[in-house]
Design an enzyme around this catalytic site. Structure first.
Site, mmCIF file in Angstrom:
data_model
loop_
_atom_site.group_PDB
_atom_site.id
_atom_site.type_symbol
_atom_site.label_atom_id
_atom_site.label_comp_id
_atom_site.label_asym_id
_atom_site.label_seq_id
_atom_site.Cartn_x
_atom_site.Cartn_y
_atom_site.Cartn_z
ATOM 1 N N ASP A 37 0.805 -1.227 0.000
ATOM 2 C CA ASP A 37 0.000 0.000 0.000
ATOM 3 C C ASP A 37 0.836 1.274 0.000
ATOM 4 O O ASP A 37 2.022 1.271 0.335
ATOM 5 C CB ASP A 37 -0.966 0.007 1.197
ATOM 6 C CG ASP A 37 -0.260 -0.192 2.531
ATOM 7 O OD1 ASP A 37 0.783 -0.881 2.575
ATOM 8 O OD2 ASP A 37 -0.747 0.336 3.543
ATOM 9 N N HIS B 164 7.882 8.400 4.349
ATOM 10 C CA HIS B 164 6.639 9.177 4.477
ATOM 11 C C HIS B 164 6.881 10.659 4.158
ATOM 12 O O HIS B 164 6.183 11.521 4.681
ATOM 13 C CB HIS B 164 6.013 9.018 5.880
ATOM 14 C CG HIS B 164 5.575 7.616 6.174
ATOM 15 N ND1 HIS B 164 4.571 7.297 7.051
ATOM 16 C CD2 HIS B 164 6.004 6.422 5.695
ATOM 17 C CE1 HIS B 164 4.412 5.984 7.104
ATOM 18 N NE2 HIS B 164 5.288 5.432 6.286
ATOM 19 N N GLU C 116 -0.561 -2.064 5.142
ATOM 20 C CA GLU C 116 0.360 -2.023 6.291
ATOM 21 C C GLU C 116 0.253 -0.677 7.000
ATOM 22 O O GLU C 116 0.511 -0.582 8.204
ATOM 23 C CB GLU C 116 1.806 -2.257 5.824
ATOM 24 C CG GLU C 116 2.800 -2.493 6.950
ATOM 25 C CD GLU C 116 3.241 -1.244 7.655
ATOM 26 O OE1 GLU C 116 3.442 -1.287 8.879
ATOM 27 O OE2 GLU C 116 3.369 -0.190 6.989
ATOM 28 N N GLU C 117 -0.123 0.363 6.247
ATOM 29 C CA GLU C 117 -0.042 1.738 6.770
ATOM 30 C C GLU C 117 -1.231 2.158 7.620
ATOM 31 O O GLU C 117 -1.231 3.252 8.163
ATOM 32 C CB GLU C 117 0.095 2.735 5.604
ATOM 33 C CG GLU C 117 1.336 2.558 4.745
ATOM 34 C CD GLU C 117 2.608 3.045 5.414
ATOM 35 O OE1 GLU C 117 2.561 3.481 6.577
ATOM 36 O OE2 GLU C 117 3.653 2.988 4.757
HETATM 37 NI NI NI Z 1 6.637 1.007 5.370
#
Ligand code: NI
Length: 393
Positions: free
Chosen positions: A82, A365, A140-141
């Site tokens: 993702d 990020h 996962e996020e």
């Molecule tokens: Ni990651």
């Protein structure tokens, strides 16, 4: 004695193909739990490889199972797929085509690596003693995370070991960092609403002031780390959001507080939660306030299991060189690989992806997050090395 080991060498074309998959995925990022095109692409591509049983354990995850010709161990390799709600600012020729969505954590690379490994191993069925499961994980996020959904769907049943990796934009290319024991943290958060009785700022005697109460709560929360846990234990409690009134001459009805909590051990985590509850309750009551405490358990810490960790070290050093695998330090970040590694012995490795001439790498990020694509071959070789040691003969 082991029989002579089979080595699987990636050709230049195979490495180029992994890079081209990564670029395709980078151009078409999707948010957590909405990886419809990504998972369809993976499903379709995996079906073109021989000897794989390809299924969809959940709506947007994909599982490919490679059953060897001979009995042996069952191992799992996991990649997350993702992206993040970030507007990309890299100016890459293959930058995101989806406005406001970006692969800013490297999951495009993880997915491309595992696809390449699945392709390379799918033609080795005759030499495989055991079974390899390629776990393409969604989400996962975003809590509650896709890993626990895949585990609930049964993908870890019968697994002997599970391995995963994360590309790291801050670790030099060529360095694969493995931490024995805890490698990522328990990543929790909580929200408190402190409710008093509002009124005029000039008449505090007719109010119950949630601002003063909240100030005491925030100060007292500092003792969770400094007085309730030992200096040898690792814990962070950070109050990060605070919302009180709107006018200086009004004592507000309520105050909202937000905080994050990070730890490694489940025992420290449990004691921290108890202490937080006690402080919020005690200070609120002492001041005559009501309160609501909403504690959210995030991902469990990833604990690298000793045997799986030793296997990963050994395999990486054999295939990529003695200095390739280094003992790393735990990070205070969260990672839902723990859902897999809580179920079966596992090891999670950080793969250096910072170009050696890049002195100012962007963190994960970040809108300018970049990886050096040479790291993709390192990641693929890591999985191949583990497969060679455990199931290829
Ligand atoms: Ni990651």
């Amino acid at each position: 004695m082991l029989t002579k080991q089979t080595e699987v060498e990636l050709s230049n074309e195979q490495i180029e193909e992994i890079i081209s998959w990564r670029r395709y995925l980078h151009q078409h990022p999707e948010l957590s739990f909405r990886e419809y095109k990504t998972s369809a692409f993976l499903y379709e591509t995996l079906l073109t490889f021989p000897n794989l049983e390809v299924t969809r354990p959940t709506e947007t995850s994909v599982l490919a199972v490679l059953k060897g010709a001979h009995p042996g161990k069952t191992i799992g390799f996991r990649a997350d797929m993702d992206a993040l709600p970030i507007q990309e600012e890299t100016n890459l020729p293959f930058a995101s085509q989806n406005d406001g969505v970006m692969h800013a954590c490297g999951h495009d690379g993880h997915t491309a690596i595992l696809l390449g490994v699945a392709k390379a191993l799918s033609s080795q069925q005759e030499k495989i003693h055991g079974e390899i499961r390629f776990l393409f994980q969604h989400a996962e996020e975003q809590l509650p995370g896709g890993a626990r959904e895949m585990v609930a769907a049964g993908v870890t049943e019968g697994l002997d070991y599970v391995f995963g990796l994360h590309l790291s934009s801050l670790t030099p290319l060529g360095v694969l960092s493995i931490t024995s024991g805890a490698t990522t943290s328990n990543s929790d958060m909580f929200h408190i609403t402190v409710k008093g009785k509002g009124g005029h700022s000039s008449q505090p005697e007719n109010t119950i002031d949630p601002v003063v109460t909240s100030a005491q709560i925030i100060t007292s929360l500092q003792t969770v780390v400094s007085r309730i846990t030992s200096p040898k234990e690792e814990l962070v409690v950070s109050v990060t959001t605070l919302k009180a009134g709107d006018a200086v001459n009004v004592i507000p009805e309520e105050v909202k507080i937000g905080a994050s909590v990070r730890s490694f051990s489940q025992d420290v985590r449990k004691r921290a939660v108890e202490a937080i509850e006690q402080i919020v309750k005690g200070v609120s009551e002492a001041n005559g306030c009501q309160y609501e405490l909403d504690y959210t358990y995030g991902y469990d810490s990833v604990i690298n299991e000793p045997e799986a960790t030793a296997l990963a070290f050994q395999a990486i050093r054999r295939k990529l060189g003695e200095t390739a695998a280094v003992e790393g330090e735990a990070i205070m970040g969260g990672e839902d690989f723990s859902a897999f590694s809580n179920a079966v012995p596992g090891c999670f490795v950080f793969v250096g992806a910072c170009s050696l001439d890049n002195e100012t790498p962007a963190p994960h990020h970040h809108p300018k997050f970049l990886i050096d694509e040479a790291a993709l071959a390192d990641g693929a070789n890591m999985f191949l090395a583990i497969a060679e040691d455990l199931v290829l003969k």
